[in-house]
Motif scaffolding. Structure first.
Motif, PDB file in Angstrom:
ATOM      1  N   HIS A  28       0.683  -1.364   0.105  1.00 25.59           N
ATOM      2  CA  HIS A  28      -0.067   0.078   0.035  1.00 25.59           C
ATOM      3  C   HIS A  28       0.861   1.350  -0.125  1.00 25.59           C
ATOM      4  N   GLU A  29       0.765   2.175  -0.887  1.00 23.24           N
ATOM      5  CA  GLU A  29       1.481   3.510  -1.128  1.00 23.24           C
ATOM      6  C   GLU A  29       0.365   4.588  -1.297  1.00 23.24           C
ATOM      7  N   TYR A  30       0.971   5.901  -0.850  1.00 23.90           N
ATOM      8  CA  TYR A  30       0.317   6.973  -1.041  1.00 23.90           C
ATOM      9  C   TYR A  30       0.656   7.546  -2.246  1.00 23.90           C
ATOM     10  N   ILE A  31      -0.206   7.547  -3.415  1.00 23.86           N
ATOM     11  CA  ILE A  31       0.110   8.040  -4.591  1.00 23.86           C
ATOM     12  C   ILE A  31      -1.244   8.635  -5.174  1.00 23.86           C
ATOM     13  N   PRO A  32      -1.300  10.006  -4.726  1.00 24.06           N
ATOM     14  CA  PRO A  32      -2.597  10.661  -5.174  1.00 24.06           C
ATOM     15  C   PRO A  32      -2.550  11.494  -6.530  1.00 24.06           C
ATOM     16  N   LEU A  33      -3.201  10.654  -7.189  1.00 22.03           N
ATOM     17  CA  LEU A  33      -3.387  11.016  -8.592  1.00 22.03           C
ATOM     18  C   LEU A  33      -4.856  10.972  -8.846  1.00 22.03           C
ATOM     19  N   ALA A  34      -5.281  11.963  -9.725  1.00 23.55           N
ATOM     20  CA  ALA A  34      -6.731  12.121 -10.117  1.00 23.55           C
ATOM     21  C   ALA A  34      -7.063  10.714 -10.790  1.00 23.55           C
ATOM     22  N   THR A  35      -6.188  10.102 -11.675  1.00 21.15           N
ATOM     23  CA  THR A  35      -6.686   8.759 -12.134  1.00 21.15           C
ATOM     24  C   THR A  35      -7.124   7.800 -11.254  1.00 21.15           C
ATOM     25  N   ASN A  36      -6.257   7.697 -10.127  1.00 22.97           N
ATOM     26  CA  ASN A  36      -6.616   6.632  -9.202  1.00 22.97           C
ATOM     27  C   ASN A  36      -7.721   7.003  -8.522  1.00 22.97           C
ATOM     28  N   ALA A  37      -7.918   8.385  -8.361  1.00 20.35           N
ATOM     29  CA  ALA A  37      -9.187   8.772  -7.525  1.00 20.35           C
ATOM     30  C   ALA A  37     -10.772   8.361  -8.324  1.00 20.35           C
ATOM     31  N   VAL A  38     -10.671   8.662  -9.519  1.00 20.60           N
ATOM     32  CA  VAL A  38     -11.824   8.138 -10.228  1.00 20.60           C
ATOM     33  C   VAL A  38     -12.129   6.807 -10.273  1.00 20.60           C
ATOM     34  N   ARG A  39     -11.086   6.168 -10.261  1.00 18.58           N
ATOM     35  CA  ARG A  39     -11.320   4.771 -10.494  1.00 18.58           C
ATOM     36  C   ARG A  39     -11.668   4.193  -8.993  1.00 18.58           C
ATOM     37  N   MET A  40     -11.017   4.653  -7.884  1.00 18.40           N
ATOM     38  CA  MET A  40     -11.498   4.203  -6.536  1.00 18.40           C
ATOM     39  C   MET A  40     -12.995   4.681  -6.439  1.00 18.40           C
ATOM     40  N   GLY A  41     -13.255   5.946  -6.654  1.00 16.37           N
ATOM     41  CA  GLY A  41     -14.766   6.361  -6.402  1.00 16.37           C
ATOM     42  C   GLY A  41     -15.842   5.531  -7.177  1.00 16.37           C
ATOM     43  N   THR A  42     -15.596   5.088  -8.619  1.00 16.40           N
ATOM     44  CA  THR A  42     -16.588   4.302  -9.067  1.00 16.40           C
ATOM     45  C   THR A  42     -16.547   2.835  -8.401  1.00 16.40           C
ATOM     46  N   LEU A  43     -15.309   2.302  -8.001  1.00 15.48           N
ATOM     47  CA  LEU A  43     -15.613   1.096  -7.212  1.00 15.48           C
ATOM     48  C   LEU A  43     -16.090   1.049  -6.059  1.00 15.48           C
ATOM     49  N   VAL A  44     -16.077   2.142  -5.248  1.00 22.29           N
ATOM     50  CA  VAL A  44     -16.750   2.319  -3.973  1.00 22.29           C
ATOM     51  C   VAL A  44     -18.377   2.060  -4.387  1.00 22.29           C
ATOM     52  N   ALA A  45     -18.614   2.658  -5.445  1.00 21.14           N
ATOM     53  CA  ALA A  45     -20.319   2.556  -5.615  1.00 21.14           C
ATOM     54  C   ALA A  45     -20.463   1.339  -5.875  1.00 21.14           C
ATOM     55  N   ARG A  46     -19.745   0.747  -6.874  1.00 12.25           N
ATOM     56  CA  ARG A  46     -20.189  -0.840  -7.347  1.00 12.25           C
ATOM     57  C   ARG A  46     -20.005  -1.772  -6.053  1.00 12.25           C
ATOM     58  N   ASN A  47     -19.186  -1.540  -5.065  1.00 14.27           N
ATOM     59  CA  ASN A  47     -19.132  -2.537  -3.921  1.00 14.27           C
ATOM     60  C   ASN A  47     -19.677  -2.237  -2.682  1.00 14.27           C
ATOM     61  N   LEU A  48     -20.524  -1.156  -2.917  1.00 14.49           N
ATOM     62  CA  LEU A  48     -21.146  -0.760  -1.547  1.00 14.49           C
ATOM     63  C   LEU A  48     -22.002  -1.562  -0.859  1.00 14.49           C
ATOM     64  N   VAL A  49     -22.861  -2.290  -1.761  1.00 10.57           N
ATOM     65  CA  VAL A  49     -23.790  -3.242  -0.945  1.00 10.57           C
ATOM     66  C   VAL A  49     -23.136  -4.662  -1.000  1.00 10.57           C
ATOM     67  N   LYS A  50     -22.520  -5.134  -2.070  1.00 12.75           N
ATOM     68  CA  LYS A  50     -21.609  -6.439  -1.761  1.00 12.75           C
ATOM     69  C   LYS A  50     -20.526  -6.414  -2.733  1.00 12.75           C
ATOM     70  N   PRO A  51     -19.345  -6.869  -2.345  1.00 20.40           N
ATOM     71  CA  PRO A  51     -18.153  -6.993  -3.349  1.00 20.40           C
ATOM     72  C   PRO A  51     -18.434  -7.586  -4.659  1.00 20.40           C
ATOM     73  N   THR A  52     -18.211  -6.634  -5.568  1.00 23.46           N
ATOM     74  CA  THR A  52     -18.418  -6.989  -6.806  1.00 23.46           C
ATOM     75  C   THR A  52     -17.290  -7.002  -7.906  1.00 23.46           C
ATOM     76  N   THR A  53     -16.667  -5.968  -7.877  1.00 21.49           N
ATOM     77  CA  THR A  53     -15.709  -5.460  -8.678  1.00 21.49           C
ATOM     78  C   THR A  53     -14.310  -5.072  -7.989  1.00 21.49           C
ATOM     79  N   LYS A  54     -13.014  -5.851  -8.322  1.00 21.05           N
ATOM     80  CA  LYS A  54     -11.835  -5.788  -7.565  1.00 21.05           C
ATOM     81  C   LYS A  54     -11.120  -4.570  -8.237  1.00 21.05           C
ATOM     82  N   TYR A  55     -10.531  -3.804  -7.204  1.00 20.57           N
ATOM     83  CA  TYR A  55      -9.367  -2.854  -7.639  1.00 20.57           C
ATOM     84  C   TYR A  55      -8.124  -3.579  -8.175  1.00 20.57           C
ATOM     85  N   MET A  56      -7.820  -3.335  -9.463  1.00 24.53           N
ATOM     86  CA  MET A  56      -6.530  -3.992  -9.911  1.00 24.53           C
ATOM     87  C   MET A  56      -5.365  -3.368  -9.643  1.00 24.53           C
ATOM     88  N   GLY A  57      -5.310  -2.382  -8.452  1.00 27.68           N
ATOM     89  CA  GLY A  57      -4.106  -1.674  -8.245  1.00 27.68           C
ATOM     90  C   GLY A  57      -3.545  -0.675  -9.138  1.00 27.68           C
TER      91      GLY A  57
END
Length: 442
Positions: free
Chosen positions: A292-321
């Motif tokens: 785990h590293e701290y890499i503040p980039l807009a690209t990471n942010a929009v991917r992670m935000g999208t994944l939050v929504a997809r996984n909010l109720v049940k885990p469905t889509t993994k983050y690829m790193g």
């Protein structure tokens, strides 16, 4: 389902838009302490330089758009406290100072980051500015109008881009950084040397390997920057030292790195049930090291935000790193990098080898055939690709996106030699630069 979202920049906006579409019956409430949302801070230098004329183009969402989706956006509302066990938050309405409580079933933390402000004597003087949000950009533009000499402290992406913007506007610019070269997190020395030469050709003063000790002022405004090696007259200082996660509200309640970055799993879940996080407030899974590293980039942010929504109720889509893939344009040079540099690999204790190819990007029988330099870093024993960098006057930065995929899929430098790439004389040679690197390593 009652969803509370704290913060609405890149990650927050992505999470909200997707959650509103996926869960139309959910009650989504957004708390944002500013009076605007979704500002593209990576466009500040373009705005300062005058390349972007209308700053409204740097906003890609609005409270009105969220309202159309049924989202309640509470602007100018600051969250004062988060009680995870009781699923409560305490909020202050900054318009009237009213304090109230709200509850949640799911909490999305997208509080972002804030510039690091070191404890330096004189840092509170007038005209010592930060560069992060829309108001900062407007202040920088207004203050720079009457400034002849400008000092930028910090030679990362934001600092470097601002230096070029100020020089384009006819200012005398000095760039100070404690490291002995610019962009040291992203590129190895042979690449940063070329960028530094471009700055010097444009009369930008580089004060590298210098530590700012204090700011001195006249009539309450900064007039001189004192480092451990020199003094620099200035009318304006922009601090671009780096960022820290905005996570103080959650300290002691969920797992974090030492710098306060929230640790999330591959489904964007924190260590506390029903609390999700994304964006610059988080640490990300960095594929070249698996840590785990701290890499503040807009690209990471929009991917992670999208994944939050997809996984909010049940885990469905993994983050690829992430590989931390990024790019920058400095005058005529197009530069990009992904993964580990040779320098950063050494810091991480990785035993690596490197291969560099410098060649015309297309056949010499074409009217023009500019040179490009491509360097790939790979693990010594496994020969798995760990990183790459490119620099050229023609835009070949998409090459680095290709290598990012190679790193993500744990490909070897030897496989790179024979990957199928098209050939067309307008664009490349029969042996693509990427193929050449792989062949050279063999």
């Amino acid at each position: 389902m009652k969803i509370a979202v704290i913060g609405c920049t890149h990650a927050g906006t992505a999470a909200i838009l997707n959650a509103a579409n996926l869960y139309p019956n959910a009650k989504i409430t957004v708390y944002e302490k500013n009076d605007n949302i979704s500002f593209l801070s990576c466009g500040i230098a373009l705005y300062v330089a005058g390349i972007v004329k209308d700053p409204q183009g740097l906003f890609y969402c609005s409270p009105e758009k969220l309202e159309e989706l049924g989202v309640e956006t509470k602007m100018m509302h600051e969250v004062l406290d988060i009680n995870i066990p009781n699923k409560k938050i305490k909020v202050k309405n900054l318009n009237n100072n009213e304090i109230f409580e709200d509850t949640f079933d799911k909490l999305i933390v997208t509080t972002g980051s804030w510039p690091i402000v070191p404890k330096i004597e004189g840092i509170d003087l007038g005209n010592v500015l930060l560069s992060k949000n829309f108001y900062h950009s407007n202040t920088i533009i207004e203050k720079a109008k009457n400034a002849k000499n400008i000092v930028v402290v910090g030679a990362g992406y934001i600092g470097v881009e601002l230096v070029e913007a100020f020089e384009m506007n006819g200012k005398n610019v000095t760039l100070i950084d404690a490291q002995d070269r610019i962009l040291s997190r992203y590129l190895d020395k042979e690449f940063t040397d070329m960028a530094e030469d471009a700055f010097k050709e444009h009369s930008i003063k580089l004060a590298l390997g210098e530590i700012v000790e204090r700011f001195e002022g006249t009539s309450g405004k900064v007039s001189r920057v004192i480092t451990n090696k020199g003094e620099y007259e200035t009318d304006l200082v922009i601090l671009c030292i780096g960022f820290r996660p905005n996570t103080d509200l959650l300290k002691g309640q969920i797992d974090m790195l030492d710098n306060g970055a929230i640790v999330v799993d591959e489904y964007m879940r924190t260590s506390s049930k029903d609390v999700f996080a994304a964006g610059d407030s988080c640490a990300v899974i960095y594929n070249p090291t698996g840590t785990h590293e701290y890499i503040p980039l807009a690209t990471n942010a929009v991917r992670m935000g999208t994944l939050v929504a997809r996984n909010l109720v049940k885990p469905t889509t993994k983050y690829m790193g992430t590989q931390g893939t990024s790019g920058i344009k400095i005058y005529d040079y197009n530069m990009a990098s992904t993964g580990l540099t040779e320098y950063s690999a050494g810091i991480k204790g990785k035993e690596v080898k490197t291969v560099t190819v410098e060649d015309s990007y297309r056949p010499e029988f074409m009217p023009t055939y500019d040179k490009a330099k491509l360097k790939v870093v790979y693990e010594k024993d496994s020969r798995i690709i760990l990183g790459a960098q490119i620099i050229s006057k023609i835009d070949l930065t998409q090459t680095i996106n290709t290598i990012s995929i190679c790193i993500q899929n744990k490909m070897t430098i030897d496989e790179l030699a024979f990957i199928d790439f098209f050939f067309q004389p307008h664009y490349n040679k029969p042996w693509n630069l990427l193929n050449q690197v792989g062949l050279s390593a063999e």
